[in-house]
Design a protein around this motif. Structure first.
Motif, PDB file in Angstrom:
ATOM      1  N   TYR A  12       0.811  -1.221   0.000  1.00 37.59           N
ATOM      2  CA  TYR A  12       0.000   0.000   0.000  1.00 37.59           C
ATOM      3  C   TYR A  12       0.845   1.273   0.000  1.00 37.59           C
ATOM      4  CZ  TYR A  12      -3.803  -3.186   1.302  1.00 37.59           C
ATOM      5  OH  TYR A  12      -4.722  -4.200   1.332  1.00 37.59           O
ATOM      6  N   HIS A  13       2.166   1.147  -0.011  1.00 39.15           N
ATOM      7  CA  HIS A  13       3.037   2.317   0.089  1.00 39.15           C
ATOM      8  C   HIS A  13       2.755   3.330  -1.022  1.00 39.15           C
ATOM      9  CE1 HIS A  13       6.451   0.538   2.798  1.00 39.15           C
ATOM     10  NE2 HIS A  13       5.264   0.527   3.373  1.00 39.15           N
ATOM     11  N   ASP A  14       2.757   2.861  -2.261  1.00 35.39           N
ATOM     12  CA  ASP A  14       2.585   3.775  -3.394  1.00 35.39           C
ATOM     13  C   ASP A  14       1.243   4.489  -3.329  1.00 35.39           C
ATOM     14  OD1 ASP A  14       5.052   3.078  -4.337  1.00 35.39           O
ATOM     15  OD2 ASP A  14       4.306   1.618  -5.799  1.00 35.39           O
ATOM     16  N   ALA A  15       0.173   3.733  -3.046  1.00 32.95           N
ATOM     17  CA  ALA A  15      -1.164   4.331  -2.990  1.00 32.95           C
ATOM     18  C   ALA A  15      -1.257   5.357  -1.869  1.00 32.95           C
ATOM     19  CB  ALA A  15      -2.223   3.235  -2.799  1.00 32.95           C
ATOM     20  N   ALA A  16      -0.672   5.041  -0.707  1.00 35.49           N
ATOM     21  CA  ALA A  16      -0.711   5.972   0.430  1.00 35.49           C
ATOM     22  C   ALA A  16      -0.015   7.282   0.093  1.00 35.49           C
ATOM     23  CB  ALA A  16      -0.073   5.326   1.651  1.00 35.49           C
ATOM     24  N   LEU A  17       1.127   7.196  -0.588  1.00 32.04           N
ATOM     25  CA  LEU A  17       1.873   8.398  -0.942  1.00 32.04           C
ATOM     26  C   LEU A  17       1.163   9.205  -2.027  1.00 32.04           C
ATOM     27  CD1 LEU A  17       5.505   6.935  -0.912  1.00 32.04           C
ATOM     28  CD2 LEU A  17       4.444   8.399   0.809  1.00 32.04           C
ATOM     29  N   GLN A  18       0.542   8.517  -2.968  1.00 29.31           N
ATOM     30  CA  GLN A  18      -0.140   9.204  -4.068  1.00 29.31           C
ATOM     31  C   GLN A  18      -1.408   9.912  -3.604  1.00 29.31           C
ATOM     32  OE1 GLN A  18      -0.760   6.206  -7.061  1.00 29.31           O
ATOM     33  NE2 GLN A  18       1.450   5.932  -7.440  1.00 29.31           N
ATOM     34  N   GLU A  19      -2.093   9.322  -2.638  1.00 29.32           N
ATOM     35  CA  GLU A  19      -3.353   9.930  -2.171  1.00 29.32           C
ATOM     36  C   GLU A  19      -3.115  11.274  -1.475  1.00 29.32           C
ATOM     37  OE1 GLU A  19      -5.940   5.854  -1.309  1.00 29.32           O
ATOM     38  OE2 GLU A  19      -4.791   6.829   0.283  1.00 29.32           O
ATOM     39  N   GLY A  20      -2.009  11.403  -0.808  1.00 27.93           N
ATOM     40  CA  GLY A  20      -1.650  12.688  -0.213  1.00 27.93           C
ATOM     41  C   GLY A  20      -2.038  12.868   1.242  1.00 27.93           C
ATOM     42  N   TYR A  21      -3.127  12.226   1.695  1.00 30.89           N
ATOM     43  CA  TYR A  21      -3.592  12.464   3.066  1.00 30.89           C
ATOM     44  C   TYR A  21      -2.566  11.982   4.091  1.00 30.89           C
ATOM     45  CZ  TYR A  21      -6.817  12.909   6.995  1.00 30.89           C
ATOM     46  OH  TYR A  21      -7.420  13.274   8.169  1.00 30.89           O
ATOM     47  N   PHE A  22      -1.923  10.865   3.789  1.00 26.80           N
ATOM     48  CA  PHE A  22      -0.901  10.334   4.695  1.00 26.80           C
ATOM     49  C   PHE A  22       0.214  11.353   4.892  1.00 26.80           C
ATOM     50  CE2 PHE A  22       3.262   8.213   4.951  1.00 26.80           C
ATOM     51  CZ  PHE A  22       3.140   7.590   6.186  1.00 26.80           C
ATOM     52  N   ASN A  23       0.711  11.921   3.798  1.00 25.35           N
ATOM     53  CA  ASN A  23       1.799  12.899   3.898  1.00 25.35           C
ATOM     54  C   ASN A  23       1.371  14.175   4.610  1.00 25.35           C
ATOM     55  OD1 ASN A  23       4.015  11.548   2.871  1.00 25.35           O
ATOM     56  ND2 ASN A  23       3.519  12.051   0.737  1.00 25.35           N
ATOM     57  N   VAL A  66     -16.111   8.799  11.609  1.00 22.16           N
ATOM     58  CA  VAL A  66     -14.742   9.034  11.174  1.00 22.16           C
ATOM     59  C   VAL A  66     -14.642  10.315  10.351  1.00 22.16           C
ATOM     60  CG1 VAL A  66     -14.112   6.595  11.182  1.00 22.16           C
ATOM     61  CG2 VAL A  66     -15.118   7.604   9.118  1.00 22.16           C
ATOM     62  N   THR A  67     -13.425  10.786  10.147  1.00 20.50           N
ATOM     63  CA  THR A  67     -13.206  11.919   9.248  1.00 20.50           C
ATOM     64  C   THR A  67     -13.339  11.427   7.801  1.00 20.50           C
ATOM     65  OG1 THR A  67     -10.830  11.464   9.438  1.00 20.50           O
ATOM     66  CG2 THR A  67     -11.742  13.182  10.850  1.00 20.50           C
ATOM     67  N   PRO A  68     -13.537  12.332   6.817  1.00 20.08           N
ATOM     68  CA  PRO A  68     -13.867  11.929   5.437  1.00 20.08           C
ATOM     69  C   PRO A  68     -12.938  10.887   4.819  1.00 20.08           C
ATOM     70  CG  PRO A  68     -14.220  14.274   5.692  1.00 20.08           C
ATOM     71  CD  PRO A  68     -13.617  13.805   6.984  1.00 20.08           C
ATOM     72  N   TYR A  69     -11.625  10.979   5.032  1.00 20.85           N
ATOM     73  CA  TYR A  69     -10.699  10.020   4.413  1.00 20.85           C
ATOM     74  C   TYR A  69     -11.021   8.596   4.829  1.00 20.85           C
ATOM     75  CZ  TYR A  69      -6.332   7.581   3.246  1.00 20.85           C
ATOM     76  OH  TYR A  69      -5.415   6.690   2.751  1.00 20.85           O
ATOM     77  N   PHE A  82      -4.066   3.329   5.634  1.00 26.36           N
ATOM     78  CA  PHE A  82      -3.560   4.258   4.626  1.00 26.36           C
ATOM     79  C   PHE A  82      -3.294   3.511   3.319  1.00 26.36           C
ATOM     80  CE2 PHE A  82      -2.288   6.610   8.496  1.00 26.36           C
ATOM     81  CZ  PHE A  82      -2.901   7.817   8.216  1.00 26.36           C
ATOM     82  N   GLY A  83      -3.817   4.042   2.215  1.00 24.39           N
ATOM     83  CA  GLY A  83      -3.553   3.476   0.896  1.00 24.39           C
ATOM     84  C   GLY A  83      -4.452   2.336   0.486  1.00 24.39           C
ATOM     85  N   SER A  84      -5.266   1.816   1.396  1.00 28.03           N
ATOM     86  CA  SER A  84      -6.158   0.695   1.083  1.00 28.03           C
ATOM     87  C   SER A  84      -7.592   1.206   0.998  1.00 28.03           C
ATOM     88  CB  SER A  84      -6.045  -0.382   2.168  1.00 28.03           C
ATOM     89  OG  SER A  84      -6.976  -1.423   1.942  1.00 28.03           O
ATOM     90  N   GLU A  85      -8.060   1.431  -0.238  1.00 26.50           N
ATOM     91  CA  GLU A  85      -9.375   2.026  -0.420  1.00 26.50           C
ATOM     92  C   GLU A  85     -10.473   0.984  -0.249  1.00 26.50           C
ATOM     93  OE1 GLU A  85     -11.479   5.299  -3.404  1.00 26.50           O
ATOM     94  OE2 GLU A  85      -9.519   4.438  -3.857  1.00 26.50           O
ATOM     95  N   SER A  86     -11.607   1.417   0.310  1.00 25.07           N
ATOM     96  CA  SER A  86     -12.735   0.524   0.547  1.00 25.07           C
ATOM     97  C   SER A  86     -14.025   1.211   0.117  1.00 25.07           C
ATOM     98  CB  SER A  86     -12.817   0.166   2.041  1.00 25.07           C
ATOM     99  OG  SER A  86     -13.060   1.325   2.812  1.00 25.07           O
ATOM    100  N   THR A  87     -15.125   0.492   0.181  1.00 28.04           N
ATOM    101  CA  THR A  87     -16.429   1.056  -0.143  1.00 28.04           C
ATOM    102  C   THR A  87     -16.764   2.173   0.838  1.00 28.04           C
ATOM    103  OG1 THR A  87     -17.166  -1.097  -0.950  1.00 28.04           O
ATOM    104  CG2 THR A  87     -18.871   0.526  -0.489  1.00 28.04           C
ATOM    105  N   LYS A  88     -17.353   3.249   0.338  1.00 31.42           N
ATOM    106  CA  LYS A  88     -17.654   4.394   1.189  1.00 31.42           C
ATOM    107  C   LYS A  88     -18.650   4.024   2.276  1.00 31.42           C
ATOM    108  CE  LYS A  88     -18.865   9.288   1.204  1.00 31.42           C
ATOM    109  NZ  LYS A  88     -19.170  10.485   0.409  1.00 31.42           N
TER     110      LYS A  88
END
Length: 431
Positions: free
Chosen positions: A234-245, A317-320, A327-333
């Protein structure tokens, strides 16, 4: 068979001769510990005296010593606090991830246990006295349940008082720690309590009008804002999404401002954990609860009904995190609100004991009475312990009754303390 070794250790069916480790050191088993049904060592908080040293820690049990390596425990930090390796066959020495060579004790399963194995599997799930339960008088059952319910609240009060002492006399901080612990919902309870002790509420209070900064401190102190805490896939996805950083950078600023040190993220457990119970989700819910000023002791003490408690502890929870569990693992809203069953557990394990403890501390009987009233208004918990007692013939309808039966199972049946149990007394009298 390893299952029988567990049974032998749990019930202390050990030989009467001297016990010695494979390297000749004398062993005295003071307390076998508590059997762990989840991930991690087999028995928690055991007490074992080896020669002249008393060790308090965990015990791991295997058929063969080499199973330690077969199961990967030599690379798992959760097994660093094992103090004794119990085996039927010692075929090699074993070492923890931290480099410690473990003492090993070889035990054998008694012949009587082996020959009665099938019977034990069929009956060990019930207390030995279960056959007389349907014949007990309602007065006997009711009086014993009432005593057990009070005993359980007294026990939880002691734990809260210890937290107050740890928090330098602050009941407010002790309440937050108790609330956080119960957001762990069992498996991560210890980790959440440790996390709460890492959260400087005085510092967080200076930013309590900014939810993002609160979440940054909460996540950062949990040790979750490093790539090491995220699965590599999940590293790449977490960094690309931006919220983690964004959280990481904000935490770096706040950590420098308040001289913060995060906890070790390896204490968090994910194995066999439902996604809605992941620490990221629960911490975000706690951040919202704190931000909306509903995580304070004074607000709790003002609640005079179960419905008011539900409104107080209801959070999201907060929106993210509506679309993520890590972090980086997207799920159903999903809004990821606290479920009805989880809310009841929070009230039973947090609100009720806190009201009772504060009532005792301030000598306000009305708070203690309110705690008992809430337990009578809530439905019984649903877990394997309550299911067992129902199968034995006991009626369980309220949370007060379920709490009493949990106390009975953990403090009497599991400890074989039948002589102090009123049901055990009836059983012995009839025998």
């Amino acid at each position: 068979m390893e299952q029988l070794l567990h049974y032998t250790w749990k019930h202390k069916l050990l030989p009467l001769k001297e016990l010695r480790t494979t390297d000749g050191r004398l062993v005295e088993v003071v307390d076998v510990g508590l059997h762990n049904q989840n991930a991690g060592p087999d028995f928690f908080n055991a007490k074992v005296k080896i020669d002249d040293t008393l060790w308090v820690g965990n015990v791991e049990i295997h058929q063969r010593s080499s199973d330690w390596y077969l199961h990967g425990h030599d690379h798992d930090a959760h097994y660093n606090n094992v103090v004794l390796h119990v085996v039927a066959e010692a075929d090699r020495e074993v070492q923890t991830q931290s480099g410690l060579w473990l003492p090993q004790l070889v035990i054998s399963v008694p012949e009587t246990v082996v020959t009665s194995y099938r019977e034990l599997l069929a009956t060990d799930m019930y207390p030995p006295c279960y056959r007389i339960i349907p014949d007990l008088s309602r007065l006997t059952v009711h009086s014993w349940m009432a005593a057990l319910q009070t005993e359980r609240l007294e026990q939880k009060t002691q734990a809260i008082v210890q937290r107050v002492e740890h928090c330098n006399g602050s009941w407010e901080d002790a309440y937050f720690t108790t609330l956080a612990r119960n957001f762990g919902f069992g498996i991560n309870g210890d980790a959440f309590e440790q996390w709460a002790q890492y959260v400087p509420l005085n510092a967080v209070g200076k930013h309590r009008d900014d939810l993002f900064q609160i979440e940054a401190i909460f996540m950062g102190q949990a040790g979750l804002l490093t790539l090491d805490a995220i699965p590599a896939r999940y590293h790449d996805a977490a960094l690309q999404e931006g919220y983690f950083n964004k959280l990481k950078n904000e935490y770096a600023y706040l950590a420098h401002k308040f001289s913060l040190t995060p906890m070790d993220p390896s204490v968090w457990r994910f194995l066999r954990l439902r996604p809605q119970n992941f620490p990221h989700v629960r911490i975000s819910q706690l951040a919202n609860l704190y931000y909306e000023r509903r995580a304070g002791l004074s607000a709790l003490l003002e609640c005079e009904s179960v419905e008011q408690l539900r409104q107080l502890l209801s959070t999201h929870v907060t929106p993210y995190w509506e679309t993520h569990y890590t972090f980086g693992s997207e799920s159903t809203k999903s809004t990821k609100n606290i479920s009805a069953s989880s809310m009841n557990l929070l009230i039973i394990n947090t609100a009720v004991p806190m009201l009772f403890a504060v009532g005792r501390h301030r000598q306000k009987d009305e708070l203690c009475d309110r705690a008992f009233d809430f337990l009578e208004q809530l439905g019984a918990e649903r877990n394997h312990i309550i299911t067992m007692w129902k199968e034995c013939g006991l009626e369980v309808s309220t949370a007060g009754e379920s709490q009493a039966l949990i106390q009975l199972k953990k403090e009497y049946c599991d400890r074989k303390d039948c002589l102090r149990c009123r049901i055990g007394f009836e059983y012995l009298k009839r025998k």
